[in-house]
Scaffold this active site. Sequence first.
Site, PDB file in Angstrom:
ATOM      1  N   ASP A 102      35.308 -33.812  29.898  1.00 59.57           N
ATOM      2  CA  ASP A 102      35.121 -33.993  28.140  1.00 59.57           C
ATOM      3  C   ASP A 102      35.062 -32.767  27.150  1.00 59.57           C
ATOM      4  OD1 ASP A 102      35.059 -35.729  26.469  1.00 59.57           O
ATOM      5  OD2 ASP A 102      32.799 -36.030  26.294  1.00 59.57           O
TER       6      ASP A 102
HETATM    7  C1  LIG Z   1      48.151 -32.807  34.340  1.00 58.16           C
HETATM    8  C2  LIG Z   1      46.792 -33.935  33.706  1.00 58.16           C
HETATM    9  C3  LIG Z   1      45.762 -34.620  35.122  1.00 58.16           C
HETATM   10  C4  LIG Z   1      46.135 -33.316  32.673  1.00 58.16           C
HETATM   11  C5  LIG Z   1      44.917 -34.059  32.124  1.00 58.16           C
HETATM   12  C6  LIG Z   1      44.953 -33.353  31.075  1.00 58.16           C
HETATM   13  C7  LIG Z   1      42.861 -33.504  30.548  1.00 58.16           C
HETATM   14  C8  LIG Z   1      42.288 -32.458  30.754  1.00 58.16           C
HETATM   15  C9  LIG Z   1      42.805 -34.599  29.544  1.00 58.16           C
HETATM   16  C10 LIG Z   1      41.361 -35.168  29.923  1.00 58.16           C
HETATM   17  C11 LIG Z   1      41.531 -35.831  28.367  1.00 58.16           C
HETATM   18  C12 LIG Z   1      40.871 -36.638  27.922  1.00 58.16           C
HETATM   19  C13 LIG Z   1      41.120 -37.229  26.591  1.00 58.16           C
HETATM   20  C14 LIG Z   1      39.207 -35.806  27.857  1.00 58.16           C
HETATM   21  C15 LIG Z   1      38.218 -36.603  26.897  1.00 58.16           C
HETATM   22  O1  LIG Z   1      37.883 -35.215  25.989  1.00 58.16           O
HETATM   23  P1  LIG Z   1      37.963 -35.177  24.568  1.00 58.16           P
HETATM   24  O2  LIG Z   1      39.765 -34.253  24.930  1.00 58.16           O
HETATM   25  O3  LIG Z   1      38.314 -36.443  23.966  1.00 58.16           O
HETATM   26  O4  LIG Z   1      38.041 -34.395  24.333  1.00 58.16           O
HETATM   27  P2  LIG Z   1      36.653 -34.378  22.445  1.00 58.16           P
HETATM   28  O5  LIG Z   1      35.403 -34.771  23.512  1.00 58.16           O
HETATM   29  O6  LIG Z   1      36.144 -32.958  22.424  1.00 58.16           O
HETATM   30  O7  LIG Z   1      37.563 -34.672  21.625  1.00 58.16           O
END
Ligand SMILES: CC(C)=CCC/C(C)=C/CC/C(C)=C/COP(=O)(O)OP(=O)(O)O
Length: 323
Positions: A102
């Site tokens: 996250d």
């Molecule tokens: C190739 C592969 C497996 C890729 C994965 C890429 C990746 C790091 C995905 C995370 C996806 C996600 C929705 C994370 C939540 O944090 P957020 O981005 O919603 O963060 P926030 O809480 O700051 O909005």
Amino acid sequence: MISSLSPQPLIKPNTGTTLSPIPHVQNQRFKLASHVCPSELLSIRKRPGSACAATTQHRRYLLFPAEEEEEEREVKFTSDAPALAEELQRESMPRHVAVIMDGNRRWAHLRGLPVGSGYEAGVKSLKTLVELCCKWGIRVLTVFAFSSDNWFRPEVEVEFLMSLLESGVKEEKESFIRERIRISVIGDTSKLPKRLEELVINVVETTKNNTRFQLIVAVSYSGQYDLVQACQRIAMKVKDGLIEPNDVSESLIEQELETNCTEFPYPDLLIRTSGELRISNFMLWQLAYTELFFSQSLWPDFGEAEFLEALKSFQQRRRHYGK
Ligand SMILES: CC(C)=CCC/C(C)=C/CC/C(C)=C/COP(=O)(O)OP(=O)(O)O
């Protein structure tokens, strides 16, 4: 140069305009996802913020400013014998670690970057974690890459995450084979774009006999989805007369959960980054006795020191499973 929110197409193919593989808009270079052919582009429009929307006949893509050229980083692996960090004790290492990655968007916002840069930085953290798991002898890593609810994020963001998954599978497939890493996927993969679904099925099948390390990627997944699909399978078995309602037991449910793809069904340790204190519908059944570690670091900042901190915390816990 164009005004920042110009609605008219900036570049039209077949009009004599030469498209470079990395288009320039307002003197800024933009990255084009590797699977998009520049000659397929119909238009590129500047969007609010620092991204651009590129349109082909079939789809719309979000382009993000290209940072200084970066070397594509291949995952680096060590030999089979785990070289444990000094502070860790071999006998109490977790076998299965799960991670809620996250804070990618917040990481990007804090730097004034588009959200895609946060996700790309998140992929780098994931590569580091895979390397460290291999180096320290952790056998299974499950990562929450895309939740069932993430489908409701802006379309361009969903497309960007799908293209990251696609390029991740394509770029790392050879190293998964070479390093004997098994890739498993949990979640409703039928919702993925067809091409990605096929790639996923292929990499899961190709690596299914690898035993050195298993990376389980949760995509279009939620703990509730997993329980519902397990209940549906069990209900079908009852309907077909294969089992009686009284046969439904914990072990039967376990068998029908998507995590039955691993020898180690329960994560020993769950790490959630970014300071949020929730499990957000992740592996609801499987986390029953999992040790939880909440890191203040945003996922793209989560590296060796942070992982070490989580593992050291895990090694201080006394686990008695309610007994
Ligand atoms: C190739 C592969 C497996 C890729 C994965 C890429 C990746 C790091 C995905 C995370 C996806 C996600 C929705 C994370 C939540 O944090 P957020 O981005 O919603 O963060 P926030 O809480 O700051 O909005």
